[in-house]
Design an enzyme around this catalytic site. Structure first.
Site, PDB file in Angstrom:
ATOM      1  N   LYS A  39       0.853  -1.188   0.000  1.00 53.87           N
ATOM      2  CA  LYS A  39       0.000   0.000   0.000  1.00 53.87           C
ATOM      3  C   LYS A  39       0.890   1.239   0.000  1.00 53.87           C
ATOM      4  CE  LYS A  39      -0.351  -0.541   4.977  1.00 53.87           C
ATOM      5  NZ  LYS A  39      -1.207  -0.867   6.101  1.00 53.87           N
TER       6      LYS A  39
ATOM      7  N   ARG B 144       0.504 -13.486  10.192  1.00 51.40           N
ATOM      8  CA  ARG B 144      -0.635 -13.566   9.265  1.00 51.40           C
ATOM      9  C   ARG B 144      -0.683 -12.253   8.483  1.00 51.40           C
ATOM     10  NH1 ARG B 144      -5.896 -16.531  11.875  1.00 51.40           N
ATOM     11  NH2 ARG B 144      -4.950 -18.588  12.045  1.00 51.40           N
ATOM     12  N   ILE B 145       0.156 -12.183   7.469  1.00 47.62           N
ATOM     13  CA  ILE B 145       0.334 -10.935   6.726  1.00 47.62           C
ATOM     14  C   ILE B 145      -0.986 -10.407   6.165  1.00 47.62           C
ATOM     15  CG2 ILE B 145       2.771 -11.302   6.180  1.00 47.62           C
ATOM     16  CD1 ILE B 145       1.839 -12.275   3.395  1.00 47.62           C
TER      17      ILE B 145
ATOM     18  N   CYS C  12      -3.501  -9.269   7.593  1.00 44.77           N
ATOM     19  CA  CYS C  12      -4.738  -9.630   8.291  1.00 44.77           C
ATOM     20  C   CYS C  12      -4.923  -8.971   9.653  1.00 44.77           C
ATOM     21  CB  CYS C  12      -4.812 -11.141   8.450  1.00 44.77           C
ATOM     22  SG  CYS C  12      -4.884 -11.972   6.867  1.00 44.77           S
ATOM     23  N   GLY C  13      -3.934  -8.299  10.148  1.00 47.45           N
ATOM     24  CA  GLY C  13      -4.100  -7.602  11.422  1.00 47.45           C
ATOM     25  C   GLY C  13      -4.751  -6.252  11.148  1.00 47.45           C
TER      26      GLY C  13
ATOM     27  N   ASP D 146      -4.425  -4.523   8.619  1.00 45.30           N
ATOM     28  CA  ASP D 146      -4.775  -4.379   7.195  1.00 45.30           C
ATOM     29  C   ASP D 146      -6.108  -5.013   6.812  1.00 45.30           C
ATOM     30  OD1 ASP D 146      -2.636  -2.795   6.509  1.00 45.30           O
ATOM     31  OD2 ASP D 146      -1.368  -4.466   5.904  1.00 45.30           O
TER      32      ASP D 146
END
Length: 143
Positions: free
Chosen positions: A75, A110-111, A113-114, A116
């Site tokens: 991003k 857990r890329i 997924c937090g 983001d």
């Protein structure tokens, strides 16, 4: 040998020293929230990362403690949200960097997924799809 993918509970930074690490960042490399602050504080080299001028959908990296540390640029700014498209592009670039740098062990949270807000089931399938044919062990750490 194909991908070995597993998820475990534990501290990402407890991964063995021969394991490379990865996480998602914004193009501005601010790393001011979430697990990114731990990467910033542990590995530094922010000027080196910024000097790589990686576009959205790319992957910056540094070498620290004899391993690669990958920064998936998903991003533009820290307060933006990534898409599955930008994440997939970053994962593909990271996969190529892993092969180029002879990386066979990779650990990540857990890329996406937090903070983001991407869906872990979708992200997990995407990671496994991108690395399906590669001789790599990927361990996902959750707390």
């Amino acid at each position: 040998m194909p991908l070995n993918f597993r998820e475990i509970h534990g501290d990402l930074f407890s991964a063995s020293s021969n394991t490379s690490l990865a996480h998602c960042v914004s193009r501005d490399m601010s790393m001011g929230k979430g697990i990114a602050t731990l990467f910033r504080d542990k590995f530094g080299q922010i000027d080196e990362l910024k000097s790589q001028n990686v576009p959205i959908g790319g992957c910056a990296y540094i070498t620290a403690d004899d391993r690669c540390v990958f920064y998936l640029v998903t991003k533009e700014r820290y307060f933006h949200k990534p898409t599955m498209t930008t994440l997939e592009s970053s994962l593909r670039v990271m996969r190529d960097l892993c092969m180029k740098n002879n990386v066979h062990h990779l650990a990540m949270p857990r890329i996406g997924c937090g903070l983001d807000k991407l869906n872990w089931n979708q992200v997990s399938k995407l990671i496994q799809h991108v690395f399906a044919e590669d001789d790599i062990e990927i361990t996902i750490y959750t707390i």
